[in-house]
Design a protein around this motif. Structure first.
Motif, PDB file in Angstrom:
ATOM      1  N   TYR A   1       2.418   1.486  -3.545  1.00 55.29           N
ATOM      2  CA  TYR A   1       1.600   1.939  -4.400  1.00 55.29           C
ATOM      3  C   TYR A   1       1.107   3.443  -4.399  1.00 55.29           C
ATOM      4  CZ  TYR A   1      -2.537   1.237  -7.578  1.00 55.29           C
ATOM      5  OH  TYR A   1      -3.565   1.186  -8.524  1.00 55.29           O
ATOM      6  N   LEU A   2       0.716   3.938  -3.420  1.00 55.57           N
ATOM      7  CA  LEU A   2       0.439   5.266  -2.897  1.00 55.57           C
ATOM      8  C   LEU A   2       1.611   6.331  -3.392  1.00 55.57           C
ATOM      9  CD1 LEU A   2      -1.406   5.106   0.556  1.00 55.57           C
ATOM     10  CD2 LEU A   2      -2.269   5.571  -1.805  1.00 55.57           C
ATOM     11  N   HIS A   3       2.873   5.810  -2.846  1.00 54.30           N
ATOM     12  CA  HIS A   3       4.116   6.722  -3.259  1.00 54.30           C
ATOM     13  C   HIS A   3       4.334   6.848  -4.832  1.00 54.30           C
ATOM     14  CE1 HIS A   3       8.483   7.541  -1.858  1.00 54.30           C
ATOM     15  NE2 HIS A   3       7.890   8.514  -2.416  1.00 54.30           N
TER      16      HIS A   3
ATOM     17  N   ASP B   1       1.875   6.527  -6.831  1.00 57.97           N
ATOM     18  CA  ASP B   1       0.807   7.363  -7.674  1.00 57.97           C
ATOM     19  C   ASP B   1       1.256   8.875  -7.382  1.00 57.97           C
ATOM     20  OD1 ASP B   1      -0.258   5.334  -8.719  1.00 57.97           O
ATOM     21  OD2 ASP B   1      -2.165   5.490  -7.553  1.00 57.97           O
ATOM     22  N   LEU B   2       1.733   9.148  -6.259  1.00 60.92           N
ATOM     23  CA  LEU B   2       2.021  10.349  -5.729  1.00 60.92           C
ATOM     24  C   LEU B   2       3.356  11.172  -6.779  1.00 60.92           C
ATOM     25  CD1 LEU B   2       1.759  13.066  -3.991  1.00 60.92           C
ATOM     26  CD2 LEU B   2       3.073  11.949  -2.275  1.00 60.92           C
TER      27      LEU B   2
ATOM     28  N   MET C   1      -0.475  10.352   3.587  1.00 60.33           N
ATOM     29  CA  MET C   1      -0.108   9.978   2.043  1.00 60.33           C
ATOM     30  C   MET C   1      -1.534  10.173   1.184  1.00 60.33           C
ATOM     31  SD  MET C   1       2.664   6.842   2.399  1.00 60.33           S
ATOM     32  CE  MET C   1       2.758   6.603   0.603  1.00 60.33           C
ATOM     33  N   VAL C   2      -2.556   9.364   1.704  1.00 59.67           N
ATOM     34  CA  VAL C   2      -3.635   9.433   1.164  1.00 59.67           C
ATOM     35  C   VAL C   2      -4.298  10.801   0.801  1.00 59.67           C
ATOM     36  CG1 VAL C   2      -6.284   8.817   1.203  1.00 59.67           C
ATOM     37  CG2 VAL C   2      -4.421   7.166   1.636  1.00 59.67           C
TER      38      VAL C   2
ATOM     39  N   LEU D   1      -2.123  12.732  -1.902  1.00 59.31           N
ATOM     40  CA  LEU D   1      -2.393  12.089  -3.047  1.00 59.31           C
ATOM     41  C   LEU D   1      -3.620  12.769  -3.594  1.00 59.31           C
ATOM     42  CD1 LEU D   1      -1.564  10.455  -5.631  1.00 59.31           C
ATOM     43  CD2 LEU D   1      -2.800   8.366  -4.144  1.00 59.31           C
ATOM     44  N   SER D   2      -4.704  12.643  -2.737  1.00 57.78           N
ATOM     45  CA  SER D   2      -6.019  13.320  -3.081  1.00 57.78           C
ATOM     46  C   SER D   2      -5.770  14.897  -3.531  1.00 57.78           C
ATOM     47  CB  SER D   2      -6.964  12.982  -2.233  1.00 57.78           C
ATOM     48  OG  SER D   2      -7.171  11.831  -1.605  1.00 57.78           O
TER      49      SER D   2
ATOM     50  N   ALA E   1       0.844  -0.987   0.039  1.00 55.34           N
ATOM     51  CA  ALA E   1       0.075   0.143   0.110  1.00 55.34           C
ATOM     52  C   ALA E   1       0.866   1.200   0.072  1.00 55.34           C
ATOM     53  CB  ALA E   1      -1.096  -0.023   1.286  1.00 55.34           C
ATOM     54  N   LYS E   2       1.750   1.243   1.046  1.00 55.24           N
ATOM     55  CA  LYS E   2       2.826   2.239   0.993  1.00 55.24           C
ATOM     56  C   LYS E   2       3.472   2.500  -0.500  1.00 55.24           C
ATOM     57  CE  LYS E   2       7.204   3.589   3.274  1.00 55.24           C
ATOM     58  NZ  LYS E   2       7.945   3.321   4.307  1.00 55.24           N
TER      59      LYS E   2
ATOM     60  N   PHE F   1      -0.093   6.719   6.670  1.00 55.50           N
ATOM     61  CA  PHE F   1      -1.187   6.261   5.701  1.00 55.50           C
ATOM     62  C   PHE F   1      -2.137   7.765   5.307  1.00 55.50           C
ATOM     63  CE2 PHE F   1      -5.378   4.673   4.964  1.00 55.50           C
ATOM     64  CZ  PHE F   1      -5.252   3.992   3.699  1.00 55.50           C
TER      65      PHE F   1
END
Length: 195
Positions: free
Chosen positions: A9-11, A13-14, A135-136, A139-140, A6-7, A132
């Motif tokens: 994946y989010l990273h 995308d960011l 990061m969310v 990213l949003s 998850a970390k 988390f």
């Protein structure tokens, strides 16, 4: 296992959306990247500046890993007045350079901390957070502002997509989109005349 996935994946995308936002400035004049393009003054360079300040705070102050350069604190109301636009004395290179340095600092914070590392966001109603959450949120927020930049850039010169190489949107050329817009316009007028 899922935490690291998850970390990362989010990273990923960011990082991708950060790059997309910066290329929206490429090839445009100083005036074009700075001029207000909405009734509230939204402009391309201001979006980059705002996200530089915001991410420096989120991945700095929040996790007690202060960004090493000068960035106004979150509670500096005077700074907020100028956070969404660039003065004539601030250069594109300075703002983009700051955004890239903040990106490096953000990346280092994300790499150094576990996804459940605690942080404190004093301006949130529930200030006790985890990496988390931040990061969310980041990213949003970055994706939202990259979407604003998409629309602003398209208004300026028709450029669309996630990178400079995008010649067509969803595989369609400008003729397709002109026809699509004409069809949508006819439908809008027809619906309006039925009311």
């Amino acid at each position: 296992m899922i935490d690291e996935f998850a970390k990362e994946y989010l990273h990923d995308d960011l990082r991708e959306v950060r790059e997309a936002l910066v290329w929206k400035l490429d090839g445009l004049s100083e005036y074009e990247i700075r001029r207000p393009l909405t009734a509230t003054g939204t402009n391309l360079l201001g979006l980059v500046k705002h996200l530089a300040f915001s991410n420096a705070r989120y991945f700095g102050e929040v996790f007690d890993r202060p960004f090493p350069d000068t960035v106004p604190r979150w509670d500096d109301e005077d700074a907020w007045k100028n956070e969404h636009w660039a003065t004539e004395h601030e250069t594109r290179e300075q703002i983009v350079g700051l955004y890239q340095l903040v990106g490096e600092h953000t990346d280092a914070t994300i790499k150094a901390l576990a996804i459940d590392a605690p942080g404190f966001v004093p301006w949130w109603p529930r200030p006790h957070v985890k990496l988390f959450n931040v990061m969310v949120h980041s990213l949003s927020e970055t994706t939202r502002h990259a979407g604003h930049a998409d629309i602003l850039r398209e208004q300026l010169d028709g450029a669309v997509g996630m990178d400079q190489g995008s010649k067509a949107l969803h595989g369609h050329d400008s003729e397709y989109w002109e026809a699509q817009c004409a069809m949508i316009e006819r439908a809008a007028r027809a619906a309006d005349s039925m009311r």
